[in-house]
Enzyme design. Structure first.
Site, PDB file in Angstrom:
ATOM      1  N   CYS A  33      13.052  -0.956  -9.004  1.00  0.00           N
ATOM      2  CA  CYS A  33      12.346  -1.074  -7.728  1.00  0.00           C
ATOM      3  C   CYS A  33      11.411  -2.276  -7.735  1.00  0.00           C
ATOM      4  O   CYS A  33      11.333  -3.024  -6.755  1.00  0.00           O
ATOM      5  CB  CYS A  33      11.568   0.205  -7.444  1.00  0.00           C
ATOM      6  SG  CYS A  33      10.694   0.199  -5.861  1.00  0.00           S
ATOM      7  N   LEU A  58       5.913   0.389   2.372  1.00  0.00           N
ATOM      8  CA  LEU A  58       7.362   0.272   2.338  1.00  0.00           C
ATOM      9  C   LEU A  58       7.998   1.628   2.610  1.00  0.00           C
ATOM     10  O   LEU A  58       7.796   2.578   1.850  1.00  0.00           O
ATOM     11  CB  LEU A  58       7.828  -0.251   0.981  1.00  0.00           C
ATOM     12  CG  LEU A  58       7.191  -1.567   0.507  1.00  0.00           C
ATOM     13  CD1 LEU A  58       7.858  -2.044  -0.775  1.00  0.00           C
ATOM     14  CD2 LEU A  58       7.285  -2.628   1.584  1.00  0.00           C
ATOM     15  N   MET A  69       0.844  -1.191   0.000  1.00  0.00           N
ATOM     16  CA  MET A  69       0.000   0.000   0.000  1.00  0.00           C
ATOM     17  C   MET A  69       0.882   1.243   0.000  1.00  0.00           C
ATOM     18  O   MET A  69       1.531   1.576   0.990  1.00  0.00           O
ATOM     19  CB  MET A  69      -0.942  -0.026   1.198  1.00  0.00           C
ATOM     20  CG  MET A  69      -1.831  -1.269   1.224  1.00  0.00           C
ATOM     21  SD  MET A  69      -3.030  -1.297   2.572  1.00  0.00           S
ATOM     22  CE  MET A  69      -4.195  -0.040   2.016  1.00  0.00           C
ATOM     23  N   SER A  70       0.907   1.927  -1.143  1.00  0.00           N
ATOM     24  CA  SER A  70       1.777   3.090  -1.312  1.00  0.00           C
ATOM     25  C   SER A  70       1.211   4.350  -0.693  1.00  0.00           C
ATOM     26  O   SER A  70       1.927   5.328  -0.503  1.00  0.00           O
ATOM     27  CB  SER A  70       2.014   3.334  -2.803  1.00  0.00           C
ATOM     28  OG  SER A  70       0.787   3.707  -3.433  1.00  0.00           O
ATOM     29  N   GLY A  71      -0.086   4.336  -0.399  1.00  0.00           N
ATOM     30  CA  GLY A  71      -0.763   5.544   0.044  1.00  0.00           C
ATOM     31  C   GLY A  71      -1.581   6.177  -1.058  1.00  0.00           C
ATOM     32  O   GLY A  71      -2.189   7.231  -0.871  1.00  0.00           O
ATOM     33  N   GLY A  72      -1.632   5.524  -2.219  1.00  0.00           N
ATOM     34  CA  GLY A  72      -2.409   6.012  -3.345  1.00  0.00           C
ATOM     35  C   GLY A  72      -3.723   5.273  -3.495  1.00  0.00           C
ATOM     36  O   GLY A  72      -3.999   4.288  -2.802  1.00  0.00           O
ATOM     37  N   VAL A  73      -4.526   5.739  -4.445  1.00  0.00           N
ATOM     38  CA  VAL A  73      -5.858   5.174  -4.632  1.00  0.00           C
ATOM     39  C   VAL A  73      -5.794   3.758  -5.203  1.00  0.00           C
ATOM     40  O   VAL A  73      -6.597   2.889  -4.829  1.00  0.00           O
ATOM     41  CB  VAL A  73      -6.714   6.095  -5.533  1.00  0.00           C
ATOM     42  CG1 VAL A  73      -6.110   6.259  -6.914  1.00  0.00           C
ATOM     43  CG2 VAL A  73      -8.146   5.577  -5.631  1.00  0.00           C
ATOM     44  N   CYS A  90      10.228   8.817  -7.076  1.00  0.00           N
ATOM     45  CA  CYS A  90       9.801   9.023  -5.692  1.00  0.00           C
ATOM     46  C   CYS A  90      10.896   9.558  -4.786  1.00  0.00           C
ATOM     47  O   CYS A  90      10.607  10.235  -3.797  1.00  0.00           O
ATOM     48  CB  CYS A  90       9.218   7.731  -5.118  1.00  0.00           C
ATOM     49  SG  CYS A  90      10.429   6.410  -4.830  1.00  0.00           S
TER      50      CYS A  90
END
Length: 366
Positions: free
Chosen positions: A101, A32, A7-11, A197
């Protein structure tokens, strides 16, 4: 199935996790931590490494009612992604850190730890599809051509793909945002991540100057004539037009572009647009993610994440892959990934080391 949802924090990653929960899987959310100093990344960034992003990921996991953890992979990220990124630019090449990545962090470090802890798979919000055919996990383009991310996943091997889930592969982005809103996820309208990023403000040349330093050098045309100066060859990539400080105009009055970068001489070579045309590509370190093809085959080659695929004859050769393009491409740079398709099927990928424009040999780029 026991699944780790990255979960990257995006939708996208939030909705991917939600779909797995809805499907009845045992889901754990993981964010991460890839930056040694996450506060150095600006708030509201379009990357995925800020504290704000980790808070968004936690809020999404809480909304879904799943366990959530932050795992620190910052040291491995520096060693496996950032340091090679710097080294590639120092060598005059143009890397894509997102592929690295995926290959070394999301579907290696994360997957390895997940398997050790008893999880069956890692899921992400990438727009791509997989399908098991005769025991082989094959990778395909997303049904949403505007969001397809199969290019940045084409470095994954069979072991990685067989433990990967992409719940959004059959969806359109507009529907994913609507689904997020219906689920009450606060990230429903959050902008997509487009920047590298780990580079604040998207200033790649400035960031590289801090890491590599800036050494003044010469800009020459194809005849060897001096036409300008630069303050660091890492500011340029093949095909670039902007930022060239040229004191001598082209004889024909037409724009000039970066045709080659010579790090040994600290020289940038420029010329007309016709000098960017490429018909032949050499590539090394192939990864055949959806099973190894025949020695020579007709398919399509794509050299940018959002580029168009070009019909090509692709051949396995000693040390790598040779690609004959049926339609020419412009601005192909060593260091980029060439991804090979058979329609929507991703056959594999390799790292570009030379073209009939650049003339770089495979052993120089290895």
């Amino acid at each position: 199935m026991k699944v780790l949802a990255a979960m990257s924090g995006g939708v996208d990653s939030a909705v991917a996790a939600a779909r797995l929960v809805e499907a009845g899987h045992d889901v754990t959310g993981v964010h991460l931590a890839l930056s040694r100093n996450p506060r150095s990344h600006r708030e509201g960034s379009r990357g995925c490494c800020s504290l704000e992003d980790s808070f968004d990921a936690r809020r999404a996991a809480d909304r879904l009612g799943i366990p959530f953890y932050v795992w620190d992979f910052s040291d491995r990220f520096v060693a496996e992604v950032i340091d090679p990124f710097i080294a590639e630019y120092r060598a005059g090449r143009t890397p894509n850190p997102c592929l690295r990545c995926n290959e070394r962090i999301k579907f290696a470090a994360l997957l390895e730890r997940g398997l050790d802890l008893g999880y069956d798979a890692v899921a992400t919000g990438h727009y791509a599809r997989t399908k098991v055919v005769d025991g082989v996990t094959k990778l395909y383009r997303s049904v949403d051509p505007g969001k397809d991310q199969s290019y940045v996943l084409a470095v994954l091997n069979q072991d990685q793909l067989s433990h990967s889930l992409f719940p959004l592969g059959n969806s359109l982005k507009m529907n994913v945002r609507q689904e997020a809103a219906a689920l009450g996820l606060s990230v429903a309208d959050k902008p997509d991540s487009n920047d590298i990023c780990f580079i604040p403000d998207g200033d790649t040349p400035g960031w590289l100057s801090e890491k590599i330093g800036s050494a003044d050098g010469e800009i020459r045309d194809e005849s060897g004539a001096l036409v300008g100066h630069h303050n660091g060859y890492h500011h340029f990539t093949i095909g670039q037009r902007r930022g060239l400080r040229l004191g001598v105009p082209a004889p024909d009055g037409k724009p000039r572009y970066v045709l080659d970068i010579e790090p040994v001489n600290n020289t940038v070579v420029v010329g007309g647009a016709e000098g960017l045309t490429v018909h032949h590509i050499e590539a090394i370190r192939p990864v055949w993610c959806s099973s190894e093809p025949v020695e020579t085959w007709h398919g399509q080659a794509q050299v940018r994440a959002h580029g168009d695929p070009v019909p090509a004859i692709i051949s396995a050769v000693p040390g790598g892959v040779a690609v004959e393009l049926e339609d020419s491409l412009r601005g192909v740079a060593p260091g980029q990934a060439a991804v090979f398709y058979d329609g929507d099927l991703v056959v594999g990928s390799a790292t570009i080391c030379g073209t009939d424009r650049a003339g770089v040999k495979a052993e120089q780029a290895a």
